[in-house]
Design a protein around this motif. Structure first.
Motif, PDB file in Angstrom:
ATOM      1  N   PHE A  42     -37.000 -25.552   4.826  1.00 47.67           N
ATOM      2  CA  PHE A  42     -38.016 -24.502   4.973  1.00 47.67           C
ATOM      3  C   PHE A  42     -37.670 -23.560   6.132  1.00 47.67           C
ATOM      4  CE2 PHE A  42     -40.711 -27.166   2.268  1.00 47.67           C
ATOM      5  CZ  PHE A  42     -41.307 -26.198   1.481  1.00 47.67           C
ATOM      6  N   THR A  43     -37.040 -24.071   7.176  1.00 51.25           N
ATOM      7  CA  THR A  43     -36.599 -23.198   8.272  1.00 51.25           C
ATOM      8  C   THR A  43     -35.550 -22.213   7.782  1.00 51.25           C
ATOM      9  OG1 THR A  43     -37.032 -24.945   9.898  1.00 51.25           O
ATOM     10  CG2 THR A  43     -35.555 -23.155  10.566  1.00 51.25           C
ATOM     11  N   LEU A  44     -34.601 -22.708   6.967  1.00 52.32           N
ATOM     12  CA  LEU A  44     -33.568 -21.832   6.413  1.00 52.32           C
ATOM     13  C   LEU A  44     -34.185 -20.768   5.509  1.00 52.32           C
ATOM     14  CD1 LEU A  44     -30.577 -21.173   6.026  1.00 52.32           C
ATOM     15  CD2 LEU A  44     -30.530 -22.844   4.164  1.00 52.32           C
ATOM     16  N   LEU A  45     -35.127 -21.175   4.644  1.00 55.39           N
ATOM     17  CA  LEU A  45     -35.782 -20.202   3.761  1.00 55.39           C
ATOM     18  C   LEU A  45     -36.568 -19.167   4.562  1.00 55.39           C
ATOM     19  CD1 LEU A  45     -37.086 -22.572   0.937  1.00 55.39           C
ATOM     20  CD2 LEU A  45     -35.191 -20.940   0.807  1.00 55.39           C
ATOM     21  N   MET A  66     -37.989  -3.996  -6.306  1.00 52.31           N
ATOM     22  CA  MET A  66     -36.642  -4.133  -5.747  1.00 52.31           C
ATOM     23  C   MET A  66     -36.677  -4.893  -4.433  1.00 52.31           C
ATOM     24  SD  MET A  66     -33.514  -3.592  -6.235  1.00 52.31           S
ATOM     25  CE  MET A  66     -31.974  -3.623  -5.311  1.00 52.31           C
ATOM     26  N   LYS A  67     -37.710  -4.584  -3.608  1.00 51.00           N
ATOM     27  CA  LYS A  67     -37.814  -5.261  -2.328  1.00 51.00           C
ATOM     28  C   LYS A  67     -38.031  -6.753  -2.501  1.00 51.00           C
ATOM     29  CE  LYS A  67     -39.525  -1.337   0.377  1.00 51.00           C
ATOM     30  NZ  LYS A  67     -40.621  -0.836   1.225  1.00 51.00           N
ATOM     31  N   LYS A  68     -38.762  -7.144  -3.561  1.00 58.38           N
ATOM     32  CA  LYS A  68     -39.003  -8.559  -3.792  1.00 58.38           C
ATOM     33  C   LYS A  68     -37.739  -9.278  -4.240  1.00 58.38           C
ATOM     34  CE  LYS A  68     -43.879  -7.997  -5.024  1.00 58.38           C
ATOM     35  NZ  LYS A  68     -44.906  -8.216  -6.070  1.00 58.38           N
ATOM     36  N   LEU A  69     -36.865  -8.549  -4.943  1.00 61.19           N
ATOM     37  CA  LEU A  69     -35.631  -9.153  -5.433  1.00 61.19           C
ATOM     38  C   LEU A  69     -34.546  -9.216  -4.360  1.00 61.19           C
ATOM     39  CD1 LEU A  69     -35.340  -7.532  -8.983  1.00 61.19           C
ATOM     40  CD2 LEU A  69     -36.031  -9.870  -8.436  1.00 61.19           C
ATOM     41  N   LEU A  70     -34.696  -8.435  -3.279  1.00 62.95           N
ATOM     42  CA  LEU A  70     -33.655  -8.357  -2.258  1.00 62.95           C
ATOM     43  C   LEU A  70     -33.309  -9.715  -1.635  1.00 62.95           C
ATOM     44  CD1 LEU A  70     -31.733  -6.588  -0.653  1.00 62.95           C
ATOM     45  CD2 LEU A  70     -33.591  -6.146   0.988  1.00 62.95           C
ATOM     46  N   PRO A  71     -34.311 -10.525  -1.228  1.00 63.59           N
ATOM     47  CA  PRO A  71     -33.960 -11.836  -0.656  1.00 63.59           C
ATOM     48  C   PRO A  71     -33.181 -12.722  -1.626  1.00 63.59           C
ATOM     49  CG  PRO A  71     -36.240 -11.279  -0.161  1.00 63.59           C
ATOM     50  CD  PRO A  71     -35.765 -10.283  -1.168  1.00 63.59           C
ATOM     51  N   VAL A  72     -33.582 -12.681  -2.917  1.00 62.76           N
ATOM     52  CA  VAL A  72     -32.886 -13.495  -3.912  1.00 62.76           C
ATOM     53  C   VAL A  72     -31.448 -13.037  -4.067  1.00 62.76           C
ATOM     54  CG1 VAL A  72     -32.885 -14.234  -6.326  1.00 62.76           C
ATOM     55  CG2 VAL A  72     -35.057 -13.927  -5.111  1.00 62.76           C
ATOM     56  N   ILE A  73     -31.249 -11.705  -4.081  1.00 65.64           N
ATOM     57  CA  ILE A  73     -29.896 -11.165  -4.203  1.00 65.64           C
ATOM     58  C   ILE A  73     -29.044 -11.571  -3.001  1.00 65.64           C
ATOM     59  CG2 ILE A  73     -28.549  -9.030  -4.279  1.00 65.64           C
ATOM     60  CD1 ILE A  73     -30.905  -7.751  -5.805  1.00 65.64           C
ATOM     61  N   ASN A  85     -37.216 -13.611   6.140  1.00 63.91           N
ATOM     62  CA  ASN A  85     -37.703 -12.792   7.246  1.00 63.91           C
ATOM     63  C   ASN A  85     -36.545 -12.197   8.054  1.00 63.91           C
ATOM     64  OD1 ASN A  85     -40.877 -13.239   7.658  1.00 63.91           O
ATOM     65  ND2 ASN A  85     -39.959 -15.147   6.920  1.00 63.91           N
ATOM     66  N   ALA A  86     -35.409 -12.046   7.361  1.00 63.81           N
ATOM     67  CA  ALA A  86     -34.231 -11.508   8.045  1.00 63.81           C
ATOM     68  C   ALA A  86     -34.444 -10.045   8.443  1.00 63.81           C
ATOM     69  CB  ALA A  86     -33.007 -11.631   7.135  1.00 63.81           C
ATOM     70  N   LYS A  87     -35.180  -9.299   7.612  1.00 62.81           N
ATOM     71  CA  LYS A  87     -35.437  -7.895   7.906  1.00 62.81           C
ATOM     72  C   LYS A  87     -36.612  -7.765   8.863  1.00 62.81           C
ATOM     73  CE  LYS A  87     -36.246  -3.442   5.675  1.00 62.81           C
ATOM     74  NZ  LYS A  87     -36.489  -2.736   4.394  1.00 62.81           N
ATOM     75  N   ARG A  88     -36.442  -7.011   9.920  1.00 66.25           N
ATOM     76  CA  ARG A  88     -37.518  -6.816  10.892  1.00 66.25           C
ATOM     77  C   ARG A  88     -38.688  -6.036  10.269  1.00 66.25           C
ATOM     78  NH1 ARG A  88     -36.324  -7.704  16.245  1.00 66.25           N
ATOM     79  NH2 ARG A  88     -34.162  -8.212  16.706  1.00 66.25           N
TER      80      ARG A  88
END
Length: 401
Positions: A279-282, A1-8, A287-290
């Motif tokens: 690549f900066t945006l990605l 689930m954690k791996k899918l979170l960025p895609v979601i 890495n949005a979550k601390r």
């Protein structure tokens, strides 16, 4: 689930952006601010005139000046470091109050060798008044429909109406022998609003109704004919159009150019730049979550008075309530005048201007310009950020003298 979170998160973000772009229709109010900005499509911008200049001056180069005339004309002089020698017609539509004395002198030198200067504005810098021997006054429009008639002395040229006009600026003093009357503004009586002034080998054309050159008036009925006729007094030659957006730097390129423009013209650099942005945006998305809890820093109690003032100011700015901010700034300024100089500010007339100029030790012309601008602001129901900045500059100039 954690791996899918960025895609979601990316998918949700794209859906939100698409919904905002295609699903929401915003109702915009008409901005009647008189900016005379050549890049503005608002009623009182000048983008239509700016785009039509190549048609009005066919076969001639149209250059946009983003610097003070002193910098531009010095760079593009006979012995300057520019890419050409400036010759032809220099056009300023509104916002001429930014001109420094040095810029006025350079413009007069430009005219003196055989070129033409065209300025359409409500009032001019004091250096021009003193050098050319002119004065500008204002007459309120007594008509209920607020319509003025702009006409030429040459009856063969088309006249034009100007609506939403509170009054007319006109030349109350000029040299009737050496200065040539080209046009009039009429509400109740004819007032001279268009002059041709010989200067050296060239000429200066002064006009006092810049709204005639704005998008609203050019596109309404056949009022564009008045603009064509007014600009027909300019001789054939290259055009230097004074931009609303200035680069206030004494050196550098004489015309505006992005620092990235050269790199973006190179294919390899362009793709490298876009790849770095992607690549900066990605990186930011994934890495949005601390990864580590934030260690809370306990700060000592501070004096929050300044922060409170900033918060309130930001609240007005975010709501774009510039009218309210301007009213409060005017009220505070007049209150300070009352307390510092013991002058009644109930009526802002000539007597008030004389007293304030005398007690404050300021030039009467500078005080008159500030007071007239305050009176003009009070007549407007909607105002923009540019008006707030301009008022602030006038007040700071009053206290810095």
């Amino acid at each position: 689930m954690k791996k899918l979170l960025p895609v979601i998160l990316v998918i949700v973000a794209l859906i939100v952006v698409a919904a905002l772009t295609f699903g929401i229709k915003r109702t915009k109010t008409v901005d009647w601010e008189e900016s005379f900005n050549e890049k503005s499509n608002k009623p009182y911008g000048t983008s239509v005139l700016y785009k039509e200049l190549p048609n009005l001056f066919k076969g001639n180069k149209i250059r946009t000046v983003y610097h003070q005339p002193s910098s531009y004309l010095t760079a593009n002089s006979e012995f300057g470091y520019g890419d050409h020698h400036a010759e032809g017609n220099y056009i300023i539509i509104g916002n001429s109050d930014y001109l420094t004395n040095f810029s006025v002198d350079k413009l007069l030198d430009f005219v003196d060798v055989g070129n033409t200067l065209f300025i359409s504005d409500y009032y001019y810098t004091q250096r021009l008044h003193d050098t050319l021997g002119i004065d500008v006054d204002f007459e309120y429009n007594s008509k209920k429909d607020s319509i003025s008639l702009l006409s030429f002395k040459n009856k063969n040229l088309n006249s034009s109406n100007i609506d939403k006009n509170e009054g007319d600026y006109y030349f109350s003093r000029f040299d009737s022998i050496n200065h040539t009357i080209l046009g009039y503004a009429k509400t109740d009586i004819n007032r001279v609003n268009f002059l041709k002034i010989p200067f050296g080998k060239g000429q200066i054309l002064l006009h006092t109704e810049p709204k005639a050159f704005t998008n609203y008036n050019i596109l309404k009925n056949e009022r564009y004919r008045y603009v064509e006729n007014a600009l027909s007094y300019l001789p054939d030659g290259d055009v230097y159009f004074d931009s609303y957006i200035k680069r206030q730097t004494p050196y550098g390129e004489a015309e505006k150019r992005s620092n990235l423009s050269w790199f973006l013209e190179q294919l390899s650099f362009r793709w490298a730049w876009y790849t770095a942005l992607i690549f900066t945006l990605l990186f930011m998305v994934f890495n949005a979550k601390r990864r580590q809890r934030v260690i809370k820093i306990v700060k000592p109690l501070q004096n929050t008075s300044l922060a409170f003032v900033k918060t309130i100011s930001n609240l007005y700015i975010e709501t774009q309530d510039y009218k309210n901010l301007i009213d409060k700034k005017i009220t505070y300024f007049l209150e300070k005048i009352r307390s510092d100089f013991n002058i009644d500010t109930a009526v802002l007339n000539d007597d008030f201007i004389k007293k304030l100029a005398t007690k404050a030790g300021r030039k009467k012309e500078d005080v008159t310009q500030l007071v007239n601008y305050i009176k003009w602001l009070r007549t407007k129901n909607e105002l923009s950020e540019e008006s707030l900045i301009k008022l602030n500059k006038f007040i700071e100039a009053f206290y810095s003298q």
